[in-house]
Design an enzyme around this catalytic site. Structure first.
Site, PDB file in Angstrom:
ATOM      1  N   ARG A  27       0.783  -3.002  -1.607  1.00  0.00           N
ATOM      2  CA  ARG A  27       2.024  -3.528  -1.045  1.00  0.00           C
ATOM      3  C   ARG A  27       2.645  -2.435  -0.179  1.00  0.00           C
ATOM      4  O   ARG A  27       2.545  -1.243  -0.496  1.00  0.00           O
ATOM      5  CB  ARG A  27       3.016  -3.911  -2.162  1.00  0.00           C
ATOM      6  CG  ARG A  27       2.723  -5.239  -2.840  1.00  0.00           C
ATOM      7  CD  ARG A  27       2.955  -6.441  -1.907  1.00  0.00           C
ATOM      8  NE  ARG A  27       2.660  -7.720  -2.529  1.00  0.00           N
ATOM      9  CZ  ARG A  27       1.489  -8.345  -2.484  1.00  0.00           C
ATOM     10  NH1 ARG A  27       0.466  -7.799  -1.851  1.00  0.00           N
ATOM     11  NH2 ARG A  27       1.325  -9.523  -3.046  1.00  0.00           N
ATOM     12  N   GLU A  34       7.167  -5.814   6.446  1.00  0.00           N
ATOM     13  CA  GLU A  34       6.273  -6.800   7.084  1.00  0.00           C
ATOM     14  C   GLU A  34       6.843  -8.218   7.109  1.00  0.00           C
ATOM     15  O   GLU A  34       6.405  -9.059   7.900  1.00  0.00           O
ATOM     16  CB  GLU A  34       4.910  -6.817   6.374  1.00  0.00           C
ATOM     17  CG  GLU A  34       4.945  -7.382   4.958  1.00  0.00           C
ATOM     18  CD  GLU A  34       3.571  -7.434   4.293  1.00  0.00           C
ATOM     19  OE1 GLU A  34       2.885  -6.400   4.261  1.00  0.00           O
ATOM     20  OE2 GLU A  34       3.195  -8.512   3.804  1.00  0.00           O
ATOM     21  N   HIS A  76      -1.774  -8.009   6.636  1.00  0.00           N
ATOM     22  CA  HIS A  76      -1.884  -8.569   5.270  1.00  0.00           C
ATOM     23  C   HIS A  76      -2.992  -9.633   5.197  1.00  0.00           C
ATOM     24  O   HIS A  76      -2.766 -10.769   4.795  1.00  0.00           O
ATOM     25  CB  HIS A  76      -0.535  -9.162   4.833  1.00  0.00           C
ATOM     26  CG  HIS A  76      -0.372  -9.201   3.336  1.00  0.00           C
ATOM     27  ND1 HIS A  76       0.788  -8.874   2.705  1.00  0.00           N
ATOM     28  CD2 HIS A  76      -1.228  -9.524   2.339  1.00  0.00           C
ATOM     29  CE1 HIS A  76       0.646  -9.001   1.390  1.00  0.00           C
ATOM     30  NE2 HIS A  76      -0.582  -9.396   1.159  1.00  0.00           N
ATOM     31  N   ASP A 129      -3.064  -2.471   5.279  1.00  0.00           N
ATOM     32  CA  ASP A 129      -3.065  -3.935   5.396  1.00  0.00           C
ATOM     33  C   ASP A 129      -1.678  -4.485   5.098  1.00  0.00           C
ATOM     34  O   ASP A 129      -1.443  -5.681   5.241  1.00  0.00           O
ATOM     35  CB  ASP A 129      -4.085  -4.529   4.406  1.00  0.00           C
ATOM     36  CG  ASP A 129      -4.198  -6.037   4.554  1.00  0.00           C
ATOM     37  OD1 ASP A 129      -4.404  -6.500   5.695  1.00  0.00           O
ATOM     38  OD2 ASP A 129      -4.056  -6.766   3.549  1.00  0.00           O
TER      39      ASP A 129
HETATM   40  P1  NAI Z   1      -4.116  -5.942 -11.595  1.00  0.00           P
HETATM   41  O1  NAI Z   1      -2.891  -6.335 -12.324  1.00  0.00           O
HETATM   42  O2  NAI Z   1      -5.438  -6.484 -12.036  1.00  0.00           O
HETATM   43  O3  NAI Z   1      -4.233  -4.342 -11.560  1.00  0.00           O
HETATM   44  C1  NAI Z   1      -3.166  -3.473 -11.356  1.00  0.00           C
HETATM   45  C2  NAI Z   1      -3.452  -2.178 -12.107  1.00  0.00           C
HETATM   46  O4  NAI Z   1      -2.403  -1.273 -11.810  1.00  0.00           O
HETATM   47  C3  NAI Z   1      -3.491  -2.372 -13.629  1.00  0.00           C
HETATM   48  O5  NAI Z   1      -4.678  -1.800 -14.153  1.00  0.00           O
HETATM   49  C4  NAI Z   1      -2.227  -1.641 -14.111  1.00  0.00           C
HETATM   50  O6  NAI Z   1      -2.426  -1.025 -15.375  1.00  0.00           O
HETATM   51  C5  NAI Z   1      -2.059  -0.602 -13.034  1.00  0.00           C
HETATM   52  N1  NAI Z   1      -0.685  -0.111 -12.923  1.00  0.00           N
HETATM   53  C6  NAI Z   1       0.467  -0.818 -12.930  1.00  0.00           C
HETATM   54  N2  NAI Z   1       1.527  -0.010 -12.770  1.00  0.00           N
HETATM   55  C7  NAI Z   1       1.027   1.257 -12.658  1.00  0.00           C
HETATM   56  C8  NAI Z   1       1.621   2.530 -12.488  1.00  0.00           C
HETATM   57  N3  NAI Z   1       2.942   2.688 -12.399  1.00  0.00           N
HETATM   58  N4  NAI Z   1       0.803   3.595 -12.407  1.00  0.00           N
HETATM   59  C9  NAI Z   1      -0.549   3.459 -12.509  1.00  0.00           C
HETATM   60  N5  NAI Z   1      -1.169   2.278 -12.694  1.00  0.00           N
HETATM   61  C10 NAI Z   1      -0.379   1.185 -12.756  1.00  0.00           C
HETATM   62  O7  NAI Z   1      -3.831  -6.300 -10.068  1.00  0.00           O
HETATM   63  P2  NAI Z   1      -4.904  -6.567  -8.921  1.00  0.00           P
HETATM   64  O8  NAI Z   1      -5.327  -7.995  -8.972  1.00  0.00           O
HETATM   65  O9  NAI Z   1      -5.939  -5.509  -8.955  1.00  0.00           O
HETATM   66  O10 NAI Z   1      -3.993  -6.390  -7.617  1.00  0.00           O
HETATM   67  C11 NAI Z   1      -3.355  -5.164  -7.317  1.00  0.00           C
HETATM   68  C12 NAI Z   1      -2.339  -5.380  -6.226  1.00  0.00           C
HETATM   69  O11 NAI Z   1      -2.995  -5.691  -5.014  1.00  0.00           O
HETATM   70  C13 NAI Z   1      -1.401  -6.598  -6.450  1.00  0.00           C
HETATM   71  O12 NAI Z   1      -0.309  -6.268  -7.275  1.00  0.00           O
HETATM   72  C14 NAI Z   1      -0.968  -6.931  -5.057  1.00  0.00           C
HETATM   73  O13 NAI Z   1       0.239  -6.236  -4.772  1.00  0.00           O
HETATM   74  C15 NAI Z   1      -2.102  -6.390  -4.182  1.00  0.00           C
HETATM   75  N6  NAI Z   1      -2.811  -7.476  -3.503  1.00  0.00           N
HETATM   76  C16 NAI Z   1      -2.906  -7.423  -2.148  1.00  0.00           C
HETATM   77  C17 NAI Z   1      -3.561  -8.412  -1.444  1.00  0.00           C
HETATM   78  C18 NAI Z   1      -3.718  -8.347   0.043  1.00  0.00           C
HETATM   79  O14 NAI Z   1      -4.102  -9.366   0.651  1.00  0.00           O
HETATM   80  N7  NAI Z   1      -3.441  -7.235   0.683  1.00  0.00           N
HETATM   81  C19 NAI Z   1      -4.117  -9.579  -2.148  1.00  0.00           C
HETATM   82  C20 NAI Z   1      -4.014  -9.510  -3.583  1.00  0.00           C
HETATM   83  C21 NAI Z   1      -3.364  -8.495  -4.222  1.00  0.00           C
END
Ligand code: NAI
Length: 333
Positions: free
Chosen positions: A234, A263, A295, A258
């Protein structure tokens, strides 16, 4: 159920129409982004379907509730754009699509990295002008480099596996380390160690209070000179002004983005005729070692089909009064 879609784009309608032939909700597509100003369009719709740049703050949610909304169905994984506390207070349920294609996002992060490292955009423009010189196009071998992955959830863990495949040493930082990655040879380290040892850093943590601007002047200063930073998470994970300062003084080697902090009013729109009002983004676009996409990391056909199916199934579960497995609550933050 009657569903009001906001910020609808042509690229997603085909998947939703196809999935809905089987599921049969009553969908109305609205092009505007959802804000307090546009929320009234959804009068008498029990379900509101929102995307990443819709603004679901308290003011918007209050209007939606007053107009009859019961469910907010996000067609995204991220939910940082929703005031979950306000939603809960108003009795509005919120569901999302937790995983549609983590591969799509991780593969896009790798695409940004490869294109930046091997200067593909520059090389392509040159060749099209019949300039076949190689000056200024030197990259580096990924094999043997150290990659730091911040956040090893669904997307970050795939990114780690891909980078392992390139022969990189992979360091990771996550509040919940994943033992499967440790078994693959990924090494969990402190944030300070990750910053100081990585040649490439890729961000895959969600945006929340603890991760907001985690890449700032201080953390950038801890990174190796010449580090490549990739952000498909993000925009607000990065303090863009600090990023620009680091690019200007040559400390940061390159940035593949991205997502961008501001944005909301820019990405997904064609501003080619009206121009760009955002001076910070305009400055970012002047750096040859910055690559920005709008994005689009999620944008594969597989992901779009899955987003459509899961979103509509989430709505069906709500209609049938079933347990909402993809619900997000204020306590999920
Ligand atoms: P997820 O929930 O599977 O993984 C997030 C990881 O971050 C978890 O392992 C969690 O323990 C860790 N985490 C959370 N807070 C933390 C912190 N303060 N310090 C260290 N680790 C921390 O999420 P996923 O599916 O892997 O997605 C990650 C992010 O990617 C989403 O939250 C979203 O913002 C972004 N995203 C971007 C997209 C795009 O098109 N650019 C599309 C989909 C998701």
């Amino acid at each position: 159920m009657k569903v009001a879609f906001f910020d609808v784009h042509r690229f997603e309608r085909k998947s939703f129409d196809a999935a809905n032939q089987r599921i049969g909700h009553e969908i109305v597509y609205f092009e505007p982004r959802l804000t307090a100003e546009t929320a009234k369009l959804a009068a008498n719709f029990p379900v509101i379907c929102a995307f990443v740049n819709d603004r679901l703050n308290e003011a918007t949610l209050e209007i939606l509730k007053k107009e009859g909304a019961q469910l907010i169905a996000l067609r995204s994984a991220g939910f940082n754009h929703v005031d979950l506390v306000a939603a809960q207070k108003l009795g509005l349920k919120v569901v999302r699509v937790p995983a549609y294609s983590p591969h799509a996002v991780a593969e896009h992060a790798v695409t940004l990295l490869l294109a930046l490292n091997r200067k593909i955009i520059r090389a392509n423009s040159r060749v099209r002008e019949l300039n076949f010189s190689l000056e200024g196009l030197v990259g580096f071998d990924l094999c043997g480099k150290t990659v730091g992955i911040l956040g090893t959830g669904r997307i970050g863990s795939i990114m780690a596996t891909i980078m392992k495949g390139f022969g990189c040493q992979v360091l990771a930082y996550d509040v919940f380390p994943n033992p499967e990655l440790t078994a693959l040879g990924v090494k969990y380290v402190t944030l300070t160690e990750l910053y100081s040892r990585s040649d490439i850093i890729s961000l895959h943590v969600p945006l929340n209070e603890t991760t907001h601007h985690m890449i700032n002047e201080k953390s950038l200063a801890q990174m190796k000179s010449g580090v490549f930073l990739i952000n498909t998470g993000r925009g607000r994970l990065i303090d863009t002004k600090a990023l620009i300062a680091s690019l200007k003084n040559g400390h940061l080697g390159a940035a593949g983005l991205d997502v961008y902090e501001e944005e909301e009013n820019i990405f997904f729109q064609d501003l080619s005729e009206s121009g760009l009002q955002d001076d910070i983004l305009a400055r970012l676009l002047t750096f040859p070692n910055v690559l920005i996409t709008s994005h689009q990391a999620f944008l594969t056909q597989e992901a779009l089909n899955k987003i459509a199916e899961v979103t509509l199934e989430n709505i069906s579960s709500f209609e049938r009064n079933e347990e909402l497995t993809n619900e997000v609550k204020a306590s999920s933050i």
